[in-house]
Design a protein around this motif. Sequence first.
Motif, PDB file in Angstrom:
ATOM      1  N   SER A  67      54.577 -29.342  10.292  1.00  0.00           N
ATOM      2  CA  SER A  67      54.118 -29.483  11.672  1.00  0.00           C
ATOM      3  C   SER A  67      54.860 -28.567  12.636  1.00  0.00           C
ATOM      4  O   SER A  67      54.400 -28.359  13.759  1.00  0.00           O
ATOM      5  N   LEU A  68      56.003 -28.046  12.205  1.00  0.00           N
ATOM      6  CA  LEU A  68      56.836 -27.279  13.135  1.00  0.00           C
ATOM      7  C   LEU A  68      56.183 -25.986  13.629  1.00  0.00           C
ATOM      8  O   LEU A  68      56.342 -25.640  14.806  1.00  0.00           O
ATOM      9  N   PRO A  69      55.435 -25.236  12.799  1.00  0.00           N
ATOM     10  CA  PRO A  69      54.731 -24.071  13.350  1.00  0.00           C
ATOM     11  C   PRO A  69      53.701 -24.467  14.412  1.00  0.00           C
ATOM     12  O   PRO A  69      53.547 -23.769  15.423  1.00  0.00           O
ATOM     13  N   ILE A  70      52.993 -25.585  14.183  1.00  0.00           N
ATOM     14  CA  ILE A  70      52.028 -26.065  15.169  1.00  0.00           C
ATOM     15  C   ILE A  70      52.751 -26.468  16.448  1.00  0.00           C
ATOM     16  O   ILE A  70      52.330 -26.119  17.560  1.00  0.00           O
ATOM     17  N   PHE A  71      53.839 -27.202  16.279  1.00  0.00           N
ATOM     18  CA  PHE A  71      54.625 -27.630  17.441  1.00  0.00           C
ATOM     19  C   PHE A  71      55.141 -26.427  18.220  1.00  0.00           C
ATOM     20  O   PHE A  71      55.060 -26.397  19.459  1.00  0.00           O
ATOM     21  N   SER A  72      55.642 -25.426  17.512  1.00  0.00           N
ATOM     22  CA  SER A  72      56.172 -24.233  18.183  1.00  0.00           C
ATOM     23  C   SER A  72      55.067 -23.485  18.921  1.00  0.00           C
ATOM     24  O   SER A  72      55.296 -22.938  20.006  1.00  0.00           O
ATOM     25  N   ALA A  73      53.865 -23.465  18.339  1.00  0.00           N
ATOM     26  CA  ALA A  73      52.728 -22.831  19.013  1.00  0.00           C
ATOM     27  C   ALA A  73      52.349 -23.609  20.265  1.00  0.00           C
ATOM     28  O   ALA A  73      52.029 -23.018  21.307  1.00  0.00           O
ATOM     29  N   VAL A  74      52.384 -24.937  20.174  1.00  0.00           N
ATOM     30  CA  VAL A  74      52.095 -25.792  21.340  1.00  0.00           C
ATOM     31  C   VAL A  74      53.097 -25.519  22.454  1.00  0.00           C
ATOM     32  O   VAL A  74      52.730 -25.362  23.625  1.00  0.00           O
ATOM     33  N   VAL A  75      54.374 -25.466  22.093  1.00  0.00           N
ATOM     34  CA  VAL A  75      55.414 -25.175  23.077  1.00  0.00           C
ATOM     35  C   VAL A  75      55.164 -23.809  23.718  1.00  0.00           C
ATOM     36  O   VAL A  75      55.230 -23.658  24.946  1.00  0.00           O
ATOM     37  N   SER A  76      54.857 -22.808  22.891  1.00  0.00           N
ATOM     38  CA  SER A  76      54.667 -21.448  23.399  1.00  0.00           C
ATOM     39  C   SER A  76      53.509 -21.375  24.388  1.00  0.00           C
ATOM     40  O   SER A  76      53.629 -20.778  25.462  1.00  0.00           O
ATOM     41  N   VAL A  77      52.387 -21.990  24.044  1.00  0.00           N
ATOM     42  CA  VAL A  77      51.191 -21.909  24.890  1.00  0.00           C
ATOM     43  C   VAL A  77      51.363 -22.711  26.164  1.00  0.00           C
ATOM     44  O   VAL A  77      51.157 -22.209  27.284  1.00  0.00           O
ATOM     45  N   PHE A  78      51.758 -23.968  26.025  1.00  0.00           N
ATOM     46  CA  PHE A  78      51.765 -24.852  27.191  1.00  0.00           C
ATOM     47  C   PHE A  78      52.984 -24.634  28.081  1.00  0.00           C
ATOM     48  O   PHE A  78      52.915 -24.858  29.292  1.00  0.00           O
ATOM     49  N   ASP A  79      54.098 -24.204  27.506  1.00  0.00           N
ATOM     50  CA  ASP A  79      55.231 -23.821  28.343  1.00  0.00           C
ATOM     51  C   ASP A  79      54.853 -22.623  29.213  1.00  0.00           C
ATOM     52  O   ASP A  79      55.159 -22.577  30.414  1.00  0.00           O
ATOM     53  N   THR A  80      54.163 -21.665  28.609  1.00  0.00           N
ATOM     54  CA  THR A  80      53.757 -20.467  29.352  1.00  0.00           C
ATOM     55  C   THR A  80      52.797 -20.821  30.486  1.00  0.00           C
ATOM     56  O   THR A  80      52.974 -20.369  31.630  1.00  0.00           O
ATOM     57  N   PHE A  81      51.781 -21.625  30.182  1.00  0.00           N
ATOM     58  CA  PHE A  81      50.829 -22.007  31.222  1.00  0.00           C
ATOM     59  C   PHE A  81      51.480 -22.876  32.290  1.00  0.00           C
ATOM     60  O   PHE A  81      51.130 -22.787  33.475  1.00  0.00           O
ATOM     61  N   GLY A  82      52.429 -23.722  31.877  1.00  0.00           N
ATOM     62  CA  GLY A  82      53.145 -24.532  32.859  1.00  0.00           C
ATOM     63  C   GLY A  82      53.943 -23.682  33.813  1.00  0.00           C
ATOM     64  O   GLY A  82      53.981 -23.931  35.024  1.00  0.00           O
ATOM     65  N   ASP A  83      54.571 -22.650  33.286  1.00  0.00           N
ATOM     66  CA  ASP A  83      55.344 -21.722  34.113  1.00  0.00           C
ATOM     67  C   ASP A  83      54.441 -20.951  35.069  1.00  0.00           C
ATOM     68  O   ASP A  83      54.754 -20.788  36.258  1.00  0.00           O
ATOM     69  N   ILE A  84      53.311 -20.480  34.562  1.00  0.00           N
ATOM     70  CA  ILE A  84      52.378 -19.717  35.399  1.00  0.00           C
ATOM     71  C   ILE A  84      51.781 -20.604  36.485  1.00  0.00           C
ATOM     72  O   ILE A  84      51.598 -20.170  37.635  1.00  0.00           O
ATOM     73  N   PHE A  85      51.471 -21.856  36.151  1.00  0.00           N
ATOM     74  CA  PHE A  85      50.919 -22.782  37.141  1.00  0.00           C
ATOM     75  C   PHE A  85      51.899 -22.990  38.289  1.00  0.00           C
ATOM     76  O   PHE A  85      51.526 -22.949  39.465  1.00  0.00           O
ATOM     77  N   GLU A  86      53.174 -23.205  37.939  1.00  0.00           N
ATOM     78  CA  GLU A  86      54.169 -23.405  38.999  1.00  0.00           C
ATOM     79  C   GLU A  86      54.355 -22.125  39.812  1.00  0.00           C
ATOM     80  O   GLU A  86      54.564 -22.176  41.029  1.00  0.00           O
ATOM     81  N   SER A  87      54.267 -20.975  39.142  1.00  0.00           N
ATOM     82  CA  SER A  87      54.357 -19.709  39.868  1.00  0.00           C
ATOM     83  C   SER A  87      53.211 -19.559  40.857  1.00  0.00           C
ATOM     84  O   SER A  87      53.391 -19.045  41.969  1.00  0.00           O
ATOM     85  N   ALA A  88      52.027 -20.032  40.459  1.00  0.00           N
ATOM     86  CA  ALA A  88      50.878 -19.981  41.366  1.00  0.00           C
ATOM     87  C   ALA A  88      51.123 -20.844  42.600  1.00  0.00           C
ATOM     88  O   ALA A  88      50.786 -20.450  43.731  1.00  0.00           O
ATOM     89  N   LEU A  89      51.707 -22.024  42.393  1.00  0.00           N
ATOM     90  CA  LEU A  89      52.030 -22.900  43.522  1.00  0.00           C
ATOM     91  C   LEU A  89      53.034 -22.224  44.451  1.00  0.00           C
ATOM     92  O   LEU A  89      52.873 -22.247  45.680  1.00  0.00           O
ATOM     93  N   LYS A  90      54.067 -21.625  43.878  1.00  0.00           N
ATOM     94  CA  LYS A  90      55.085 -20.972  44.704  1.00  0.00           C
ATOM     95  C   LYS A  90      54.493 -19.795  45.485  1.00  0.00           C
ATOM     96  O   LYS A  90      54.849 -19.580  46.645  1.00  0.00           O
TER      97      LYS A  90
END
Length: 271
Positions: free
Chosen positions: A207-230
């Motif tokens: 499961s760790l490759p899937i988990f790492s992919a989840v972290v990579s995708v959603f961490d990135t979008f979370g960062d971009i979303f907050e950047s949009a707010l700022k």
Amino acid sequence: MSETRTRVITAFIVAPFVVACFVSYKSLIGLVSAVVLLASYELLSMSTSSDKNKYLIHVGVILNVAFVVLYGFSKAENGLLYLSLMFIASAIFLVIFVEEIPQVWNAVLGTILSLIYVAGCLSFFFPIYLKFGWANALLTLTAVWLYDTGAYFVGIKFGKTKISKKFSPNKSLEGIIGGFLSCLAFSIVYKAFFEWLFDAQVMPYASLPIFSAVVSVFDTFGDIFESALKRYFNKKDSGVVLPGHGGMLDRIDGLLFVTPVTYILLTYGIL
């Protein structure tokens, strides 16, 4: 002192304290409450322009922390009920105390967004901890840290393919790949070490490759979303509480997306 060095020093000071809070469920509630207090204050401060309405920030922060405490001590039950109660409380307060009509809509949106985005999303640490164990909860946090670290340094060194020039021009595909590899390597070492030393239950190796992919995708979008707010509020950082990292919201933006998704995938047996 360079920004990178400041980031590293701050991380080494803060990280051990944060990890120690996963020793018990009550200390985790305290940690999440403190983080939500700071992050919701930053978000509401960005969205409240008039000095006459600064009290709305404090009301919003109180509602965020109240939700976290109630949800945490209810053993992660009745989350929707507590979220609804906090919204009703905020609506009643607004009706009674807000004097400037143009501020009503912004105040409502700010409160709702902070409750769902900050308190609601971060509180998914509670059901992960209770249903899937402290080791998986801690892995969710630390894997995000390692992803951010890998993405940051690889992006600085090799980042050329920009993925969001409008909202987050420093984000690159090369950084995401570096972050993914860092997260995956860390997750494998984490599982082996914690299962050997503490006999802890960590998600399977498969499961760790899937988990790492989840972290990579959603961490990135979370960062971009907050950047949009700022960018909307014309802010470079959400705050200054963490030297080299900006504000607390800047530090947890990816985690706010990763944590709920991780809980959902754990619940349905995908991780």
